[in-house]
Design a protein around this motif. Structure first.
Motif, PDB file in Angstrom:
ATOM      1  N   ILE A  49       0.831  -1.210   0.000  1.00 49.61           N
ATOM      2  CA  ILE A  49       0.000   0.000   0.000  1.00 49.61           C
ATOM      3  C   ILE A  49       0.862   1.255   0.000  1.00 49.61           C
ATOM      4  O   ILE A  49       0.537   2.251  -0.652  1.00 49.61           O
ATOM      5  N   GLU A  50       1.989   1.188   0.705  1.00 54.69           N
ATOM      6  CA  GLU A  50       2.859   2.361   0.797  1.00 54.69           C
ATOM      7  C   GLU A  50       3.996   2.309  -0.223  1.00 54.69           C
ATOM      8  O   GLU A  50       5.002   3.004  -0.095  1.00 54.69           O
ATOM      9  N   SER A  51       3.819   1.470  -1.258  1.00 55.16           N
ATOM     10  CA  SER A  51       4.636   1.519  -2.473  1.00 55.16           C
ATOM     11  C   SER A  51       6.101   1.134  -2.287  1.00 55.16           C
ATOM     12  O   SER A  51       7.007   1.829  -2.743  1.00 55.16           O
ATOM     13  N   THR A  53       7.065  -2.055  -3.333  1.00 51.00           N
ATOM     14  CA  THR A  53       6.827  -3.372  -3.928  1.00 51.00           C
ATOM     15  C   THR A  53       8.091  -3.992  -4.513  1.00 51.00           C
ATOM     16  O   THR A  53       8.244  -5.215  -4.486  1.00 51.00           O
ATOM     17  N   LEU A  81       0.979  -4.351  -9.418  1.00 50.18           N
ATOM     18  CA  LEU A  81       1.321  -2.942  -9.239  1.00 50.18           C
ATOM     19  C   LEU A  81       2.386  -2.490 -10.231  1.00 50.18           C
ATOM     20  O   LEU A  81       2.449  -1.315 -10.593  1.00 50.18           O
ATOM     21  N   THR A 179      -0.745   5.829   4.805  1.00 50.40           N
ATOM     22  CA  THR A 179      -1.975   5.043   4.813  1.00 50.40           C
ATOM     23  C   THR A 179      -3.158   5.922   5.179  1.00 50.40           C
ATOM     24  O   THR A 179      -4.249   5.794   4.609  1.00 50.40           O
ATOM     25  N   LEU A 182      -4.129   7.965   2.120  1.00 47.72           N
ATOM     26  CA  LEU A 182      -4.841   7.136   1.149  1.00 47.72           C
ATOM     27  C   LEU A 182      -6.261   6.834   1.615  1.00 47.72           C
ATOM     28  O   LEU A 182      -7.211   6.853   0.821  1.00 47.72           O
ATOM     29  N   ASP A 215       4.082   3.550  -6.553  1.00 51.18           N
ATOM     30  CA  ASP A 215       3.550   2.327  -7.160  1.00 51.18           C
ATOM     31  C   ASP A 215       2.030   2.297  -7.109  1.00 51.18           C
ATOM     32  O   ASP A 215       1.377   1.812  -8.031  1.00 51.18           O
ATOM     33  N   TRP A 216       1.471   2.795  -6.015  1.00 47.83           N
ATOM     34  CA  TRP A 216       0.023   2.724  -5.817  1.00 47.83           C
ATOM     35  C   TRP A 216      -0.739   3.568  -6.847  1.00 47.83           C
ATOM     36  O   TRP A 216      -1.930   3.391  -7.050  1.00 47.83           O
TER      37      TRP A 216
END
Length: 512
Positions: A49-51, A53, A81, A179, A182, A215-216
């Motif tokens: 979620i916090e990119s 990846t 992603l 988070t 988002l 990434d998100w």
């Protein structure tokens, strides 16, 4: 309290993350793969979620048991992603065959399940898994992801809003700034989709900016601007909507996230303002939208409805019908079907309009879609000669629209709706102030779209000055009868008139 070992200030998260990654690497180097696996399992959802990846996938690959089903599922999310849908699908299939961990499987599927029925079934499982979270599960991230999923399924907006409120508060208490941002951004989106524009704007006004591209963004790049643009569209501020959407649109995008939503509303805004010179570019933008579902969103249905409206605006009504027809076989797109009901009404297809209306109602309509269908219903009753019923439906539309200042459905440059609104002021409304705002906005809107007619429209207008019928005009100009009717509707719309005589008089005034 869950997840105590990650209760750290956000400014220390980078250091914590680096230490966590170092700990995994050390465990791998010292032949303690189970410890490394546990740390991965505990933190994978937040890292995604916090990119983070790329690092996450590399750690999964370095694990001695890289074929572990949980690690395969985590890698599938990383691949998705990264834009590798094929690799994500392959890893997802491999992991789901043997995974015994319902938490990892559920929350992987919330990200990866493409169609709405599958995603809905997984969301039901995830609600159970969330309630049974243990100390090894990342409750905060799971709460956000479930809310994120529910708002895309559009099956229960109050539930989605509640989940995202809780996710934002949970993240705030745990000092998870990204988070929390988002969750707040998606909460504003959920409120907008439900038609709660005022509260959504309050959240958007206090939302901190994103810290660059992440990434998100593959899932929700440009969300705040697209959200504001959506509100501007439904409030009839089409120029503002266009400006906001232009800041989001990226023709190189995947065509299945908020950038794609921006394209759809951008085209509808161009149509509302009759920006004919941009229609070719608008058609190209629509072609770039996904033709398959993603995260449960029926992109092809949305694309087809807007493309049908564009075809109608270009005078291609048969093409509009052909584009729209397949969308009547699908449910779950209430806003699209509300717009489709109105399109079929102006195409003089009352039965098809009713079918689209029923599909919209079956999906649970947000407030602005309900207003749109009520205006459509009023127009259908008016055309059928049921004046009292038409005014009743129009009054209901005004009642539903007033609180959130929903104006777009009333601004269609259609003689039936224009005449009905004017007559409604005499009929007597329980919302006189809002009706006055509608009529004033409608006047400004007519002025905004008034302009030079196309060459073909000028030819049709010249024929309207004679006693020729529409059929005779078609024969005289060598074009199809339906095309002549479309040009006449366009002329009326541009000149803000409702009759042939008024169109001729307006054109005389313009020449002077």
């Amino acid at each position: 309290m869950r997840d105590l070992d990650v209760l750290v200030p956000e400014h220390l998260w980078r250091s914590y993350r680096e230490n966590m990654i170092d700990a995994i690497r050390q465990d791998l180097a010292s032949a303690e793969p189970e410890s490394a696996r546990n740390i991965l399992r505990k933190n994978w959802l937040r890292l995604i979620i916090e990119s983070h990846t790329t690092e996450l996938e590399q750690l999964c690959l370095k694990h001695p048991d890289s074929g572990d089903p949980d690690l395969l599922l985590i890698r599938a999310c990383c691949r998705d992603l990264a834009g590798d849908s094929y690799g994500a699908g392959y890893l997802r299939g491999q992991g789901l065959r043997t995974s015994a961990d319902d938490f990892v499987a559920c929350f992987t599927e919330l990200l990866l399940a493409p169609d709405a029925p599958t995603k809905a079934a997984v969301a039901d499982r995830a609600h159970v898994a969330l309630a049974q979270c243990g100390p090894e599960d990342d409750y905060s991230s799971a709460l956000f992801l479930l809310g994120w999923t529910e708002v895309r399924l559009r099956r229960d907006f109050p539930r989605a809003i509640g989940l995202l409120r809780s996710a934002a508060e949970e993240a705030r208490m745990r000092n998870r700034a990204e988070t929390c941002r988002l969750a707040q951004s998606n909460l504003a989106f959920a409120l907008t989709q439900a038609g709660h524009f005022i509260e959504a704007e309050r959240i958007l006004d206090t939302l901190p900016p994103a810290s660059g591209s992440t990434d998100w963004d593959q899932f929700e790049g440009g969300l705040p601007e697209a959200n504001r643009g959506c509100i501007a569209y439904w409030r009839g501020d089409f120029e503002e909507a266009i400006t906001l959407f232009e800041s989001v649109i990226d023709e190189a995008s995947s065509g299945n996230n908020f950038e794609a939503q921006a394209r759809l509303y951008y085209v509808m805004s161009l149509i509302a303002l009759n920006r004919e010179t941009r229609y070719d570019a608008a058609a190209n933008l629509l072609e770039g939208i996904s033709k398959t579902d993603k995260h449960g969103i029926p992109w092809d249905t949305l694309r087809r409805v807007v493309a049908a409206w564009l075809a109608h605006a270009e005078g291609q009504d048969e093409r509009a019908r052909a584009l729209a027809a397949p969308t009547l076989a699908r449910t779950g797109a209430s806003v699209a079907h509300a717009l489709l009901a109105e399109l079929y009404r102006v195409l003089d297809e009352p039965e098809m309009s009713s079918r689209a209306f029923r599909l919209a109602a079956a999906a649970g309509m947000p407030r602005y879609a309900r207003v749109s269908t009520l205006v459509t219903s009023a127009g259908l009753h008016s055309t059928a000669g049921r004046g009292a019923k038409a005014h009743e439906q129009l009054e209901r539309a005004l009642e539903n629209a007033a609180a959130e200042r929903i104006l777009a459905p009333f601004l269609m440059e259609d003689p039936v709706i224009v005449d009905l609104l004017t007559a409604h002021a005499q009929w007597g409304s329980g919302n006189p102030d809002f009706l006055r705002n509608v009529l004033e906005k409608q006047g400004h809107h007519s002025t905004a779209i008034m302009g030079i007619l196309t060459e073909r429209e000028r030819g049709v207008l010249a024929c309207l000055r004679t006693t020729m019928t529409a059929e005779e005009i078609a024969a005289h100009l060598g074009i199809a009868y339906p095309t002549v009717k479309s040009h006449i509707r366009s002329i009326y719309r541009k000149l803000a008139v409702t009759t042939r005589r008024d169109a001729v008089q307006a054109s005389v005034r313009e020449k002077r």
